[in-house]
Scaffold this motif. Structure first.
Motif, PDB file in Angstrom:
ATOM      1  N   SER A 278      41.033  45.641  16.134  1.00 57.72           N
ATOM      2  CA  SER A 278      42.247  45.515  16.946  1.00 57.72           C
ATOM      3  C   SER A 278      42.036  44.541  18.101  1.00 57.72           C
ATOM      4  N   ILE A 279      42.933  43.556  18.191  1.00 58.10           N
ATOM      5  CA  ILE A 279      42.860  42.647  19.351  1.00 58.10           C
ATOM      6  C   ILE A 279      43.806  43.142  20.447  1.00 58.10           C
ATOM      7  N   TYR A 280      44.343  44.334  20.253  1.00 54.00           N
ATOM      8  CA  TYR A 280      45.325  44.847  21.221  1.00 54.00           C
ATOM      9  C   TYR A 280      44.798  46.088  21.943  1.00 54.00           C
ATOM     10  N   ARG A 281      43.528  46.038  22.343  1.00 57.21           N
ATOM     11  CA  ARG A 281      42.961  47.197  23.034  1.00 57.21           C
ATOM     12  C   ARG A 281      42.746  46.879  24.505  1.00 57.21           C
ATOM     13  N   VAL A 282      43.076  47.845  25.347  1.00 54.26           N
ATOM     14  CA  VAL A 282      42.775  47.703  26.766  1.00 54.26           C
ATOM     15  C   VAL A 282      41.947  48.918  27.167  1.00 54.26           C
ATOM     16  N   PHE A 283      40.796  48.657  27.788  1.00 58.35           N
ATOM     17  CA  PHE A 283      39.905  49.756  28.180  1.00 58.35           C
ATOM     18  C   PHE A 283      39.993  49.979  29.681  1.00 58.35           C
ATOM     19  N   PHE A 284      39.984  51.217  30.072  1.00 59.96           N
ATOM     20  CA  PHE A 284      39.931  51.554  31.495  1.00 59.96           C
ATOM     21  C   PHE A 284      39.386  52.967  31.618  1.00 59.96           C
ATOM     22  N   LYS A 285      38.616  53.155  32.676  1.00 65.78           N
ATOM     23  CA  LYS A 285      37.932  54.443  32.872  1.00 65.78           C
ATOM     24  C   LYS A 285      37.285  54.878  31.541  1.00 65.78           C
ATOM     25  N   GLU A 286      37.524  56.132  31.146  1.00 62.29           N
ATOM     26  CA  GLU A 286      36.932  56.584  29.879  1.00 62.29           C
ATOM     27  C   GLU A 286      37.926  56.436  28.738  1.00 62.29           C
ATOM     28  N   LEU A 287      38.968  55.649  28.966  1.00 57.23           N
ATOM     29  CA  LEU A 287      40.087  55.625  28.021  1.00 57.23           C
ATOM     30  C   LEU A 287      40.333  54.236  27.442  1.00 57.23           C
ATOM     31  N   CYS A 288      41.230  54.226  26.476  1.00 60.41           N
ATOM     32  CA  CYS A 288      41.613  52.962  25.846  1.00 60.41           C
ATOM     33  C   CYS A 288      43.074  53.097  25.419  1.00 60.41           C
ATOM     34  N   ILE A 289      43.842  52.026  25.564  1.00 62.15           N
ATOM     35  CA  ILE A 289      45.177  52.008  24.956  1.00 62.15           C
ATOM     36  C   ILE A 289      45.121  50.986  23.838  1.00 62.15           C
ATOM     37  N   ASP A 290      45.440  51.445  22.656  1.00 57.44           N
ATOM     38  CA  ASP A 290      45.452  50.542  21.506  1.00 57.44           C
ATOM     39  C   ASP A 290      46.908  50.280  21.117  1.00 57.44           C
ATOM     40  N   ALA A 291      47.285  49.023  21.181  1.00 59.01           N
ATOM     41  CA  ALA A 291      48.677  48.663  20.861  1.00 59.01           C
ATOM     42  C   ALA A 291      48.718  47.830  19.586  1.00 59.01           C
ATOM     43  N   SER A 292      47.772  48.086  18.687  1.00 57.63           N
ATOM     44  CA  SER A 292      47.723  47.236  17.488  1.00 57.63           C
ATOM     45  C   SER A 292      48.890  47.497  16.549  1.00 57.63           C
ATOM     46  N   SER A 293      49.397  48.711  16.558  1.00 56.20           N
ATOM     47  CA  SER A 293      50.584  48.935  15.735  1.00 56.20           C
ATOM     48  C   SER A 293      51.688  49.429  16.654  1.00 56.20           C
ATOM     49  N   ARG A 294      52.879  49.426  16.125  1.00 55.84           N
ATOM     50  CA  ARG A 294      53.994  49.886  16.943  1.00 55.84           C
ATOM     51  C   ARG A 294      53.821  51.356  17.290  1.00 55.84           C
ATOM     52  N   CYS A 295      54.240  51.715  18.492  1.00 56.79           N
ATOM     53  CA  CYS A 295      54.003  53.089  18.933  1.00 56.79           C
ATOM     54  C   CYS A 295      54.971  54.038  18.224  1.00 56.79           C
ATOM     55  N   ASP A 296      54.595  55.303  18.203  1.00 61.73           N
ATOM     56  CA  ASP A 296      55.437  56.306  17.540  1.00 61.73           C
ATOM     57  C   ASP A 296      56.744  56.510  18.304  1.00 61.73           C
ATOM     58  N   CYS A 297      56.662  56.325  19.625  1.00 60.01           N
ATOM     59  CA  CYS A 297      57.865  56.615  20.413  1.00 60.01           C
ATOM     60  C   CYS A 297      58.916  55.511  20.321  1.00 60.01           C
ATOM     61  N   HIS A 298      58.500  54.283  20.049  1.00 57.95           N
ATOM     62  CA  HIS A 298      59.476  53.181  19.925  1.00 57.95           C
ATOM     63  C   HIS A 298      59.115  52.347  18.698  1.00 57.95           C
ATOM     64  N   PRO A 299      59.170  52.960  17.519  1.00 62.19           N
ATOM     65  CA  PRO A 299      58.640  52.265  16.340  1.00 62.19           C
ATOM     66  C   PRO A 299      59.361  50.958  16.008  1.00 62.19           C
ATOM     67  N   GLU A 300      60.581  50.801  16.497  1.00 63.33           N
ATOM     68  CA  GLU A 300      61.310  49.593  16.111  1.00 63.33           C
ATOM     69  C   GLU A 300      61.356  48.563  17.231  1.00 63.33           C
ATOM     70  N   VAL A 301      60.611  48.823  18.282  1.00 61.18           N
ATOM     71  CA  VAL A 301      60.673  47.920  19.427  1.00 61.18           C
ATOM     72  C   VAL A 301      59.395  47.099  19.518  1.00 61.18           C
ATOM     73  N   GLU A 302      59.538  45.830  19.713  1.00 65.22           N
ATOM     74  CA  GLU A 302      58.378  44.969  19.971  1.00 65.22           C
ATOM     75  C   GLU A 302      58.103  45.088  21.468  1.00 65.22           C
ATOM     76  N   THR A 303      57.074  45.835  21.834  1.00 61.75           N
ATOM     77  CA  THR A 303      56.852  46.041  23.264  1.00 61.75           C
ATOM     78  C   THR A 303      56.181  44.803  23.857  1.00 61.75           C
ATOM     79  N   TYR A 304      56.432  44.582  25.144  1.00 61.85           N
ATOM     80  CA  TYR A 304      56.004  43.319  25.757  1.00 61.85           C
ATOM     81  C   TYR A 304      54.520  43.268  26.112  1.00 61.85           C
ATOM     82  N   GLY A 305      53.995  44.408  26.652  1.00 61.89           N
ATOM     83  CA  GLY A 305      52.628  44.379  27.191  1.00 61.89           C
ATOM     84  C   GLY A 305      51.613  43.815  26.212  1.00 61.89           C
ATOM     85  N   ARG A 306      51.704  44.225  24.957  1.00 61.40           N
ATOM     86  CA  ARG A 306      50.730  43.816  23.950  1.00 61.40           C
ATOM     87  C   ARG A 306      50.804  42.317  23.650  1.00 61.40           C
TER      88      ARG A 306
END
Ligand SMILES: C[S@@+](CC[C@H](N)C(=O)[O-])C[C@H]1O[C@@H](n2cnc3c(N)ncnc32)[C@H](O)[C@@H]1O
Length: 371
Positions: A278-306
């Motif tokens: 995944s080239i869409y990972r952001v790491f912080f503290k002990e966590l990571c947000i992976d935006a490689s696929s569309r999120c479950d909450c907005h599956p039809e939206v192309e989110t901007y951050g990624r």
């Protein structure tokens, strides 16, 4: 064709008129509650705060699915923008038709293919990405690539491109302070592009303009903007080549403004490390947000951050972590803030925090990492 038309909010509230064959004549009047962002209530009478799911529910209940239906582009844009306006009374700001695009397709009545067709749409988009200048695919090509339901996919593809083009033309034709473009300016911008077909109408583009609003300033408005994925003044632009897509400002921003979040799946740092592809990972503290696929909450939206690209030397955004309490519990979020004043048309970039020599020189061939 079905439609459900919101009226601009009046002092007494907003009426949504349903004019589908099933629901003709029905109206919803949204009271001052709307100011709290509570469009609808659930079966238990609890206010809902997620515009996306509220509208999905409304749509599912009252609107027949018409996968191949053509869409009136002007009304579509207006409709989406009205939704944005009404959905953001107290915070989540919106400014342009590009924002409307982020609601598409399901929010604005773009035909959403049900079931397997919906799955085909994702694959279809991958095979035939929508960009400003790409041409629609021939039936032969589509069927050859395994897409049997050519017509609805083709129609939806065209609708998405129309919105992308409208948003782009709007960003080109708006005044410096994101003032409403004149018809003449829109015509000029359209002529410059020289699109032979699937061209947005002048009136559609002008009508899609919405006055800029303020960026979220409270945690409540931030929560709403994140939950609804409603951000002002952003448009996706395809830069082509290796760089691919990026995000540009379509309204001026001030230093410190909240621009958008990095929306994805929150996982542990360890799990994130395993997702090497995944080239869409952001790491912080002990966590990571992976935006490689569309999120479950907005599956039809192309989110901007990624889609925000990198600049080490000239970033105009910086990421910041906030702990926010959402209706379903607290969680950390990554939000991008403007580092300086940003002009219309400027690409929004942040420093990924890696150079060519990071990780033992793993990226030594990637010149863009140092730029
Ligand atoms: C998080 S994605 C950003 C969105 C991406 N451009 C896209 O179209 O999906 C990160 C990837 O974008 C590309 N990228 C980011 N910044 C870039 C830059 N300044 N120049 C060229 N490519 C860049 C690299 O391929 C990188 O792996």
């Amino acid at each position: 064709m079905h439609n459900w038309l919101p009226r601009t909010p009046g002092t007494d509230g907003t009426t949504i008129r349903l004019t589908s064959s099933k629901a003709a004549g029905n109206t919803f009047t949204l009271s001052q509650q709307e100011d709290e962002g509570r469009f609808f209530v659930d079966c238990g009478g609890n206010p809902l705060t997620n515009l996306y799911s509220d509208l999905q529910r409304l749509r599912k209940k009252y609107l027949p699915q018409e996968p191949g239906a053509a869409v009136d582009e002007t009304r579509l844009l207006r409709y989406a923008l009205h939704l944005h306006r009404t959905g953001q009374q107290s915070g989540g700001p919106l400014s342009t038709a590009s924002d409307a695009r982020s609601l598409c397709p399901s929010h604005v009545g773009l035909p959403t293919p049900p079931g397997s067709l919906g799955k085909q749409w994702d694959r279809f988009l991958e095979a035939f990405p929508v960009s400003l200048h790409s041409a629609p695919q021939s039936k032969r090509l589509c069927v050859g690539a395994g897409f049997t339901a050519h017509r609805p996919l083709y129609q939806k593809w065209r609708n998405v491109q129309i919105l992308e083009r409208s948003s782009y033309i709007l960003s080109q034709a708006m005044g410096r302070q994101a003032t409403q473009p004149t018809e003449e300016a829109v015509r000029r911008a359209l002529t410059k592009e020289g699109w032979a077909n699937n061209t947005p109408s002048v009136q559609g583009v002008v009508g899609g303009w919405v006055a800029p609003r303020d960026a979220p300033t409270s945690s409540q408005s931030l929560i709403r903007s994140i939950s609804e994925q409603c951000w002002r003044g952003l448009a996706v632009r395809d830069f082509g080549g290796l760089k691919g897509k990026g995000v540009v400002a379509t309204c001026p921003m001030d230093k410190g403004d909240v621009v958008c979040d990095y929306h994805g799946t929150l996982i542990s740092q360890a799990e994130g490390r395993q997702r090497e592809d995944s080239i869409y990972r952001v790491f912080f503290k002990e966590l990571c947000i992976d935006a490689s696929s569309r999120c479950d909450c907005h599956p039809e939206v192309e989110t901007y951050g990624r889609l925000l690209n990198h600049s080490r030397k000239r970033p105009n955004l910086k990421p910041k972590m906030f702990n926010l309490t959402f209706p379903d519990g607290p969680r950390p979020v990554i939000v991008f803030l403007a580092l300086q004043s940003i002009k219309v048309g400027e690409e929004l970039v942040w420093d990924y925090g890696v150079t060519r020599t990071s990780f033992g020189g793993e990226g030594k061939d990637l010149a863009w990492l140092d730029m």
